[in-house]
Scaffold this motif. Structure first.
Motif, PDB file in Angstrom:
ATOM      1  N   MET A  85      38.091  26.200  69.624  1.00 28.53           N
ATOM      2  CA  MET A  85      37.101  26.590  70.524  1.00 28.53           C
ATOM      3  C   MET A  85      36.041  25.667  70.533  1.00 28.53           C
ATOM      4  N   HIS A  86      35.273  25.262  71.505  1.00 30.32           N
ATOM      5  CA  HIS A  86      34.131  24.248  71.255  1.00 30.32           C
ATOM      6  C   HIS A  86      33.181  24.614  72.644  1.00 30.32           C
ATOM      7  N   ASP A  87      32.098  23.956  72.571  1.00 25.90           N
ATOM      8  CA  ASP A  87      31.002  24.234  73.546  1.00 25.90           C
ATOM      9  C   ASP A  87      30.866  22.631  74.131  1.00 25.90           C
ATOM     10  N   PRO A  88      31.412  22.367  75.466  1.00 23.23           N
ATOM     11  CA  PRO A  88      31.052  21.255  75.928  1.00 23.23           C
ATOM     12  C   PRO A  88      29.577  20.508  75.913  1.00 23.23           C
ATOM     13  N   ASN A  89      28.801  21.295  75.792  1.00 24.97           N
ATOM     14  CA  ASN A  89      27.179  21.034  75.789  1.00 24.97           C
ATOM     15  C   ASN A  89      26.696  20.892  74.371  1.00 24.97           C
ATOM     16  N   CYS A  90      27.374  21.303  73.208  1.00 19.25           N
ATOM     17  CA  CYS A  90      26.956  21.294  72.125  1.00 19.25           C
ATOM     18  C   CYS A  90      27.008  19.600  71.467  1.00 19.25           C
ATOM     19  N   LEU A  91      26.078  19.415  71.020  1.00 18.09           N
ATOM     20  CA  LEU A  91      25.526  18.057  70.430  1.00 18.09           C
ATOM     21  C   LEU A  91      26.617  17.831  69.162  1.00 18.09           C
ATOM     22  N   PHE A  92      26.977  18.808  68.335  1.00 15.40           N
ATOM     23  CA  PHE A  92      27.936  18.808  67.224  1.00 15.40           C
ATOM     24  C   PHE A  92      29.225  18.658  67.589  1.00 15.40           C
ATOM     25  N   CYS A  93      29.545  19.463  68.881  1.00 14.59           N
ATOM     26  CA  CYS A  93      31.001  19.624  69.254  1.00 14.59           C
ATOM     27  C   CYS A  93      31.182  18.225  69.944  1.00 14.59           C
ATOM     28  N   LYS A  94      30.330  17.617  70.583  1.00 14.00           N
ATOM     29  CA  LYS A  94      30.462  16.162  70.886  1.00 14.00           C
ATOM     30  C   LYS A  94      30.724  15.103  69.806  1.00 14.00           C
ATOM     31  N   ILE A  95      30.062  15.350  68.864  1.00 16.64           N
ATOM     32  CA  ILE A  95      30.171  14.374  67.488  1.00 16.64           C
ATOM     33  C   ILE A  95      31.736  14.691  66.905  1.00 16.64           C
ATOM     34  N   ILE A  96      31.989  15.927  66.880  1.00 12.02           N
ATOM     35  CA  ILE A  96      33.507  16.078  66.386  1.00 12.02           C
ATOM     36  C   ILE A  96      34.680  15.552  67.331  1.00 12.02           C
ATOM     37  N   ALA A  97      34.153  15.716  68.469  1.00 14.63           N
ATOM     38  CA  ALA A  97      35.257  15.167  69.414  1.00 14.63           C
ATOM     39  C   ALA A  97      35.284  13.519  69.542  1.00 14.63           C
ATOM     40  N   GLY A  98      34.195  12.890  68.812  1.00 16.72           N
ATOM     41  CA  GLY A  98      34.140  11.570  68.982  1.00 16.72           C
ATOM     42  C   GLY A  98      33.349  11.046  70.141  1.00 16.72           C
ATOM     43  N   ARG A  99      32.892  11.781  71.002  1.00 15.20           N
ATOM     44  CA  ARG A  99      32.127  11.606  72.194  1.00 15.20           C
ATOM     45  C   ARG A  99      30.779  10.768  71.887  1.00 15.20           C
ATOM     46  N   LEU A 100      30.077  11.340  70.611  1.00 12.31           N
ATOM     47  CA  LEU A 100      28.924  10.944  70.288  1.00 12.31           C
ATOM     48  C   LEU A 100      29.152  10.072  68.671  1.00 12.31           C
ATOM     49  N   PRO A 101      28.547   9.016  68.627  1.00  5.72           N
ATOM     50  CA  PRO A 101      28.800   8.426  67.401  1.00  5.72           C
ATOM     51  C   PRO A 101      28.243   9.140  66.066  1.00  5.72           C
ATOM     52  N   SER A 102      28.777   8.946  64.845  1.00  5.61           N
ATOM     53  CA  SER A 102      28.249   9.588  63.627  1.00  5.61           C
ATOM     54  C   SER A 102      28.970   8.541  62.396  1.00  5.61           C
ATOM     55  N   LYS A 103      27.908   8.826  61.185  1.00  6.42           N
ATOM     56  CA  LYS A 103      28.424   8.362  60.198  1.00  6.42           C
ATOM     57  C   LYS A 103      29.500   9.405  59.305  1.00  6.42           C
ATOM     58  N   LYS A 104      30.732   9.444  59.516  1.00  5.51           N
ATOM     59  CA  LYS A 104      31.435  10.318  58.979  1.00  5.51           C
ATOM     60  C   LYS A 104      31.637  10.080  57.451  1.00  5.51           C
ATOM     61  N   VAL A 105      31.782  11.441  56.904  1.00  5.60           N
ATOM     62  CA  VAL A 105      31.720  11.407  55.476  1.00  5.60           C
ATOM     63  C   VAL A 105      33.011  12.122  55.212  1.00  5.60           C
ATOM     64  N   HIS A 106      33.451  13.222  55.728  1.00  7.50           N
ATOM     65  CA  HIS A 106      34.957  13.634  55.727  1.00  7.50           C
ATOM     66  C   HIS A 106      35.440  14.300  57.045  1.00  7.50           C
ATOM     67  N   GLU A 107      36.768  14.282  56.947  1.00  2.74           N
ATOM     68  CA  GLU A 107      37.256  15.141  58.582  1.00  2.74           C
ATOM     69  C   GLU A 107      38.520  15.666  57.795  1.00  2.74           C
ATOM     70  N   ASP A 108      38.846  17.049  58.276  1.00  2.00           N
ATOM     71  CA  ASP A 108      40.257  17.537  58.079  1.00  2.00           C
ATOM     72  C   ASP A 108      40.483  18.533  59.366  1.00  2.00           C
ATOM     73  N   GLU A 109      41.372  19.362  59.383  1.00  2.00           N
ATOM     74  CA  GLU A 109      41.848  20.006  60.425  1.00  2.00           C
ATOM     75  C   GLU A 109      40.498  21.066  60.793  1.00  2.00           C
TER      76      GLU A 109
END
Length: 118
Positions: free
Chosen positions: A1-25
């Motif tokens: 479940m995600h919120d299409p208007n949420c800044l962090f949901c957009k980062i997680i989805a790769g729609r906004l850039p970030s300097k990633k430290v870690h990602e898993d499921e």
């Protein structure tokens, strides 16, 4: 479940850039864009949970994994080892608790003092 208007949901989805430290499921971690300390990153569940106020017993495993991941990532990102070194974990909840983005996240901060805040 995600919120299409949420800044962090957009980062997680790769729609906004970030300097990633870690990602898993279940967890995404990335550097804070306005760091308060020499090491400052966020641990964010991929599941959209607005804040700690919405956490229940069903989230215990996820939160436990986030807390268990924090020490390893803190060291990898440059925090000095315990006991002389260390890090801080902060969870802001709601407006009065200082929460700015309404997607649960843990701030992990460390490194030599003094820090910008705290």
């Amino acid at each position: 479940m995600h919120d299409p208007n949420c800044l962090f949901c957009k980062i997680i989805a790769g729609r906004l850039p970030s300097k990633k430290v870690h990602e898993d499921e279940e967890i995404f971690a990335f550097h804070d864009i306005h760091p308060w300390a020499p090491v400052h990153f966020l641990l964010v569940p991929k599941l959209h949970i607005p804040s700690m106020a919405q956490v229940d017993a069903g989230h215990a495993g996820l939160l436990g994994r986030m807390m268990a991941l924090a020490p390893r990532l803190a060291l990898e990102q440059g925090c000095n080892p315990y006991p002389e070194g260390g890090f801080r974990i902060v969870v802001n909840t709601g407006g009065e608790g200082g929460q700015e983005i309404h997607h649960l996240h843990l701030h992990v901060m460390g490194g030599p003092r003094p820090w910008l805040k705290g």
